[in-house]
Write an enzyme that holds these catalytic residues in place. Structure first.
Site, PDB file in Angstrom:
ATOM      1  N   GLU B 265       9.951 -13.257  29.708  1.00 38.19           N
ATOM      2  CA  GLU B 265       9.697 -12.030  30.476  1.00 38.19           C
ATOM      3  C   GLU B 265      11.094 -12.395  31.170  1.00 38.19           C
ATOM      4  O   GLU B 265      11.402 -13.263  31.831  1.00 38.19           O
ATOM      5  CB  GLU B 265       8.624 -12.354  31.556  1.00 38.19           C
ATOM      6  CG  GLU B 265       8.445 -10.901  32.433  1.00 38.19           C
ATOM      7  CD  GLU B 265       9.031 -10.974  33.724  1.00 38.19           C
ATOM      8  OE1 GLU B 265      10.229 -10.876  33.610  1.00 38.19           O
ATOM      9  OE2 GLU B 265       8.325 -11.461  34.557  1.00 38.19           O
ATOM     10  N   CYS B 302      11.138  -9.918  39.529  1.00 39.45           N
ATOM     11  CA  CYS B 302      11.536  -9.232  38.267  1.00 39.45           C
ATOM     12  C   CYS B 302      11.142  -7.634  38.486  1.00 39.45           C
ATOM     13  O   CYS B 302      11.659  -6.922  37.834  1.00 39.45           O
ATOM     14  CB  CYS B 302      10.416  -9.565  37.253  1.00 39.45           C
ATOM     15  SG  CYS B 302       9.966 -11.384  37.452  1.00 39.45           S
TER      16      CYS B 302
END
Lengths: 530, 530
Positions: B265, B302
């Site tokens: 990720e 994120c």
């Protein structure tokens, strides 16, 4: 219909402008008409643009509409009648009976995916409803469904001109997932591909779908394949074929600015374990079953039993003697293509020249072209462990029996194996404990484990796994046969706090598709399939 | 407990022999005790051997036993009490309140996976019973279940020292799937990692599991990470971090003789779309919500809203003015590490020096070390479309507003975006049709779509998708948060014609685990979760 030698870009027949491929009757070396001029990167560009244009509309077809499309493809294939069987027989050398069976399987596969689509479980709908009062923070309304990855490139296989080719498992599962498909036809059966391609295009038209849902390209070299795999609009690849071919596609896909998944089904020697009691009690019957599986279709199956593992002794000797005897009477069979025949001969020659392998028996010869003469070899486990080349797949009716001194050697041989599509265990009750002790190792090695069966024959159903650890496939997390194959072409999307009117049907509060959703952690009861 | 500076290889405390890492209080630049000497390839070898030895026994734990283990980890983490929070606060500069919340989330996540394991749906059991009378060929009995891939390497993230680190989502989902885990601790919080690592090891011991189920390694350079990813016994990798870090792991994993999946990720700028009516009706409230989300945790998420897309005009001007005003009063915040602070400053400098971006507002300065001063930039859609570098993630509290002339430009900007974790839509009723027209494009771009919410804040639940197309992640087919994450570490195996006594419990005819199996294409009714 008259074969045209053209590609199909959507509903358009387009002539290629590169070196032509031609069907060849491998039994006679007769070159078949028409010529199929290869496509270029420009044709790939056209097909991808059309597929991209079709995506948003195709992926939002209703479950019913998409199911009917899959059923219409099956119907159109059946409507091709004898012409399909005749052409496929001429191009592949496969017997009509086999091709009739394969056509049935191909159409059943499309209808099974139609039922799968209608059922809707593949959408994996999950709903976590809002908890506005939750402390310390409220929970949003969160809903998940699966969406298609996008246009998929499919590379047909040589050995199943129907079931693993233009309208085969990869195409069926990608279309089921909502992905437009561009097929690169296998050069071994261009006419069969054209017939099936037209059946598919007719189904697209009959169902009122955008033309880019399906295209069919030809090409003799790498141009079309590499252009397809590297086009930014292609979002996944399905492939069945050689290890080198599969790895080339994987490499090209990974080198893209945006890498994509490649589902390559590549190489497997499908170990068969003969346990002591079974071997003792029925060596003769096992030998018969083994040779039948080994020589079926000239051994041209990914699941061909290319390796037998057993403990040395009189029972194994009886098995070897019986298998050898049977093999010596097994007739030569026409292989699919001169290329496959040459590769088979090269693989056999390598074994003949390898001092660690001993030729045990040969099948009958034949004078015609491309005739596969079955071969059976033996080796000692120490030799097998010392020489990795003995694990190389020889595509065709050749197999190697590994003779082990004890159970520990059997375990070592299994541990040394590369990833496999299948592993078969022949056992009687007295063998159960010994088999159980090997199960976890075998599960790590193969996608399908069989007891007292032979690996050839892959049922198209819910529970099938035609997959396995590398290099059997490039992605062990999936299967290329069976309904679970649809998941290869999907990805999840979550919708947070969407107003109901903006939610896709599958996620609307009233559950209009009557899906069995995971609602706040509990599975709902009703469902379409009942 | 007293921090030791040692690694954990199974139940053993092992001192490293490479360059040490040390925790640093980013608010004061104070170096914290103890030093954590880095591990070597030999330590990786030890940990992998232990994990491999644990695999066969751990993967066959009962659903209850595995659930209890996950719950025991949560219990042990809670039992660490204030020591954990104090150390994490010192190492990360994160406020205690945030860390308390994150600890709650981490433990809830472990307990959610415990429920998921117990429920057993993840086994995806499919049974197709034999049809011995079927024509032309009988059908075998075929049963499918999911098995764990094998030992998993987890790379902790810097920005969630608990929820995305040693016992975070990757570890929880891999353990839930039946995979032993080896964590490479993030160098930004070694002490926190040791505390959590010991909690995990205590749970392993308390549950009587083999020690290799969990190991924790440290390392300042690439040695440990590359040795982990290339060890043949490691079968999958979980990673949360930078794009360059993630791509290096992907590359190493693909170059192995047997490639493995890497779930990385990596990078997302999380576009926020402001639709006209919403912007007109509530520019001020939107600006407040935006700045709150942008500056939360110094923007170190994120899912930080790094891009705003809207149509030019008075309403957008009001939004920009209000956001700028608010931002100017937003206090500087301590960033997690000097490295993250320096990268933030470099990203901001690149924008300041880019003639296509205009600085719109700056947050308050602070004189301490590693202080994140928020920044807001604007650009024109033509500039954004012309300069790909404007899409680069600036990890921290910086965002860019793209001003578009018309709807077509908005669509172009969205089409040009790389893959994202999230996309947020702020809309009122009058905006619904315009939003609907963009939905299919947004679904192709992001893993999670939000309406009238901000992307920061990722619920751990069944429906969450924390994932998305490349480069948001290396594999869009999965999520790293939420129960669906368990599927990353599983693969299907099919059992053909197995005697019942040899079948794993999940597949036995009597269904002793009371799973809701797919039996001959129909979903069974009963299930553990009811």
């Amino acid at each position: 219909m008259t074969l045209t030698g053209n590609m199909l870009i959507g509903q358009q027949r387009i002539a290629g402008n590169r070196e032509a491929i031609r069907g060849i009757d491998p039994a006679t070396h007769t070159v078949l008409e028409p010529a199929y001029a290869g496509g270029s990167a420009a044709h790939v560009e056209q097909a991808c643009a059309l597929a991209w244009a079709a995506l948003d509309s195709y992926r939002e077809t209703t479950l019913d509409a998409r199911s009917e499309f899959l059923e219409a493809i099956a119907h159109e294939i059946e409507a091709l009648g004898d012409e399909l069987i005749d052409r496929a027989a001429a191009e592949t050398g496969l017997p009509r009976g086999r091709l009739l069976g394969e056509r049935g399987r191909t159409c059943q596969q499309l209808r099974l995916f139609a039922r799968t689509v209608r059922n809707g479980e593949w959408l994996d709908v999950r709903v976590d409803t809002a908890q506005p009062q939750r402390q310390p923070l409220p929970r949003s309304d969160l809903r998940q469904r699966q969406v298609p990855l996008g246009p998929v490139a499919v590379f047909g296989a040589s050995n199943f001109p129907l079931a693993f080719s233009v309208a085969g498992g990869d195409t069926a599962s990608a279309l089921a997932a909502g992905c437009p498909v561009i097929v690169k036809a296998h050069s071994a059966h261009p006419g069969t591909s054209e017939l099936i391609g037209h059946a598919l295009a007719r189904a697209v038209k009959a169902c009122g779908l955008p033309p880019g849902v399906f295209s069919l390209l030809y090409g003799s070299g790498r141009e079309v394949g590499i252009a397809l795999v590297t086009d930014p609009r292609i979002k996944a690849v399905g492939f069945t074929g050689s290890r080198s071919g599969g790895l080339a596609l994987v490499q090209a896909a990974q080198a893209r600015p945006v890498p994509i998944p490649v589902y390559a089904e590549m190489s497997s020697i499908n170990p068969v374990l003969l346990f002591p009691a079974a071997l003792h009690n029925r060596a003769q019957a096992l030998a018969e079953g083994f040779v039948a599986s080994l020589t079926l279709g000239a051994g041209q199956f990914c699941t061909n039993p290319g390796l037998v593992i057993a403990r040395k002794g009189p029972a194994l000797n009886s098995f070897i003697a019986a298998a050898a005897e049977r093999l010596r009477h097994s007739p030569a069979q026409t292989m699919l293509t001169p290329g496959i025949f040459n590769a088979y001969e090269a693989g056999v020659t390598a074994l003949l020249e390898n001092p660690r392998a001993q030729l045990c028996a040969e099948g009958l010869r034949s004078t015609g072209p491309n005739q596969c003469q079955a071969r059976l070899f033996t080796t000692q486990s120490s030799d097998f462990l010392a020489d990795h080349s003995l694990q190389a797949e020889v595509f065709g009716a050749a197999s190697l029996i590994v003779q082990c001194s004890d159970d520990d050697e059997i375990r070592q041989v299994i541990e040394r194996l590369e990833g496999q599509l299948t592993a078969s265990l022949h056992l009687d009750d007295e063998d159960l404990e010994q088999a159980r002790a090997l199960l976890s190792t075998l599960e790590r090695k193969a996608g399908r484990l069989l007891v007292n069966g032979w690996p050839t024959g892959v049922e198209v159903c819910e529970a099938m796994v035609h997959g396995g650890p590398f290099p059997a496939t490039s992605d062990s997390r999936t299967t290329s046969v069976g309904t679970a194959a649809i998941h290869r072409f999907l990805r999840p999307v979550c919708y947070q706090d969407f107003p109901d009117s903006l939610l896709p049907g599958a996620l609307k509060q009233a559950n209009p598709l009557r899906l069995r959703r995971l609602l706040d952690g509990q599975r709902e009861a009703h469902n379409n399939a009942q």
